[in-house]
Write an enzyme that holds these catalytic residues in place. Structure first.
Site, PDB file in Angstrom:
ATOM      1  CB  VAL A 175      -0.948  -0.004   1.211  1.00  7.80           C
ATOM      2  CG1 VAL A 175      -1.787   1.273   1.226  1.00  7.80           C
ATOM      3  CG2 VAL A 175      -1.859  -1.215   1.176  1.00  7.80           C
ATOM      4  CG  ASP A 176       3.529   2.562   3.227  1.00  2.56           C
ATOM      5  OD1 ASP A 176       2.720   3.494   3.349  1.00  2.56           O
ATOM      6  OD2 ASP A 176       4.005   1.954   4.190  1.00  2.56           O
ATOM      7  CB  VAL A 177       4.955   0.072  -2.971  1.00  2.00           C
ATOM      8  CG1 VAL A 177       5.423   0.090  -4.422  1.00  2.00           C
ATOM      9  CG2 VAL A 177       6.089  -0.413  -2.062  1.00  2.00           C
ATOM     10  N   GLY A 180       3.099   5.773  -2.934  1.00  2.12           N
ATOM     11  CA  GLY A 180       4.250   6.530  -3.411  1.00  2.12           C
ATOM     12  C   GLY A 180       4.218   6.720  -4.908  1.00  2.12           C
TER      13      GLY A 180
END
Length: 397
Positions: A175-177, A180
């Protein structure tokens, strides 16, 4: 506008300056991507401790942690205490002289510090200001946004894992990837728009909406049918065979996206007649009779090992591959000439490279992830030598 170090010639974002107030993963990944593309990234960190991920180990490198180093190459670091009025003013000057500001503090924090979009854009209307949050700046502003929690509440874990097991997270902070990467897309779109208008914008990207936007076919199926998806292990809900299948010495991944590929698969396996059976003739038939088909395929696959089947099926243009671990995956990319890693400096471990290749432009020559505050003097010298009153026109120069 130029930053505190020489801008790499021939890079797509040559000459752009980024003020990076982010930490952990989504923001630092976005700013490292901008650095890979040639932007000059100034990372603002807390004195002493710096980015949270500097202590997220093991595993540790000789200088920091592998987590921190995976997200921060190509940047300059300045150590500033945002609670100190003098340091806060320095941070503000960096922000207003940058083309792009990226931050992922709790909503409202940057405004309270006098570093929010309103204050920065009042001095520099050309600023493209990106705020990354977990759940937005409205009703979800007080919820803490961590990847694992968002995987849970965002539905991803509900469709990941095996049917008879507990929900499972993805093996990387996906999810962070995704967030970003969404942030980079939004930033670059705003930079293009600024070329027409001279004005920047305030972009907000949330972990939850990035995840929901990535659910694609699963999300649309839920909207259409009103029902929830379910975990299916390595199986695909709409395509068969599109899963791992067991052969004599382990698993291989087979992905037949059309009837022709399925026909070639069963021909190579030695039972071409399977493709003509009414229950397997079309993909819809195979989805309906998956539990009958898979044992038939695995019975045939047990006649040989995975390497043999991969070679034979690839020769027949059937999408197939072994289930690699990460070192094997990197080695496979190297065998294909994809150059998956890059040098960042003498004495540093190679890193996974920026995934885009160019015919006309190039990515920046990567520099090592900076020590906390290593470039403070350089950044301060740049501030003293640049125009304190940037305008949209000067920003675009």
């Amino acid at each position: 506008m130029t930053g505190p170090h020489a801008s790499p010639p021939g890079c797509p974002l040559e000459g752009l300056v980024v003020a990076d107030f982010s930490r952990v993963l989504a923001g630092p990944l976005a700013t490292m991507t901008l650095a890979d593309l040639g932007a000059q990234v100034i990372k603002i960190e807390r004195p002493g401790t710096g980015d949270d991920t500097r202590t997220w180990g093991p595993p540790y490198s000789r200088r920091s942690t592998t987590y921190y180093e995976s997200l921060n190459r190509g940047k300059r670091s300045i150590a500033l205490d945002l609670g100190d009025p003098v340091d806060r003013e320095t941070a503000f000057e960096i922000a207003v002289r940058a083309d792009i500001v990226v931050e992922n503090f709790k909503p409202g924090t940057m405004d309270r510090l006098g570093l929010g979009y309103g204050a920065v854009s009042a001095r520099n209307p050309g600023t493209v200001y990106c705020s990354i949050t977990g759940f937005g700046s409205g009703a979800g502003r007080d919820l803490l946004g961590y990847d694992f929690v968002v995987q849970a509440v965002g539905g991803l874990m509900s469709i990941t894992g095996h049917p008879d097991g507990d929900p499972v997270k993805v093996g990387v902070a996906v999810v962070d990837v995704l967030t970003g990467k969404d942030a980079v897309a939004g930033i670059l779109a705003a930079i293009i728009a600024r070329q027409r208008t001279g004005l920047g914008d305030h972009i907000e990207v949330t972990l939850l909406t990035s995840l929901l936007g990535s659910l694609i076919n699963q999300g649309q199926a839920s909207l259409e049918t009103g029902t929830a998806g379910r975990p299916m292990g390595n199986r695909h809900p709409s395509v068969v065979p599109y899963e791992t299948l067991r052969c004599r010495d382990g698993l291989i991944a087979v992905a037949c996206g059309n009837d022709g590929q399925f026909a070639r698969l069963v021909t190579v396996l030695g039972d071409a007649g399977l493709a003509g059976r009414p229950e397997f003739r079309t993909n819809a038939d195979r989805v309906a009779h998956r539990d009958d088909l898979v044992p038939e395929l695995e019975r045939l696959l047990c006649a040989a090992d995975g390497d043999t089947w991969v070679d034979r099926l690839r020769a027949a243009l059937v999408p197939v591959g072994k289930v690699n671990d990460i070192p094997q995956a990197i080695a496979f990319a190297e065998e294909l000439g994809l150059s998956p890693t890059v040098e960042v400096g003498v004495g540093w471990t190679r890193q996974l490279r920026h995934p885009v290749s160019w015919s006309r432009y190039r990515t920046a020559a990567p520099t090592p992830p900076p020590d906390n505050g290593a470039d403070t003097d350089e950044v301060l010298a740049w501030l003293s030598a640049t125009d304190p009153r940037p305008s949209p026109t000067s920003v675009r120069e």
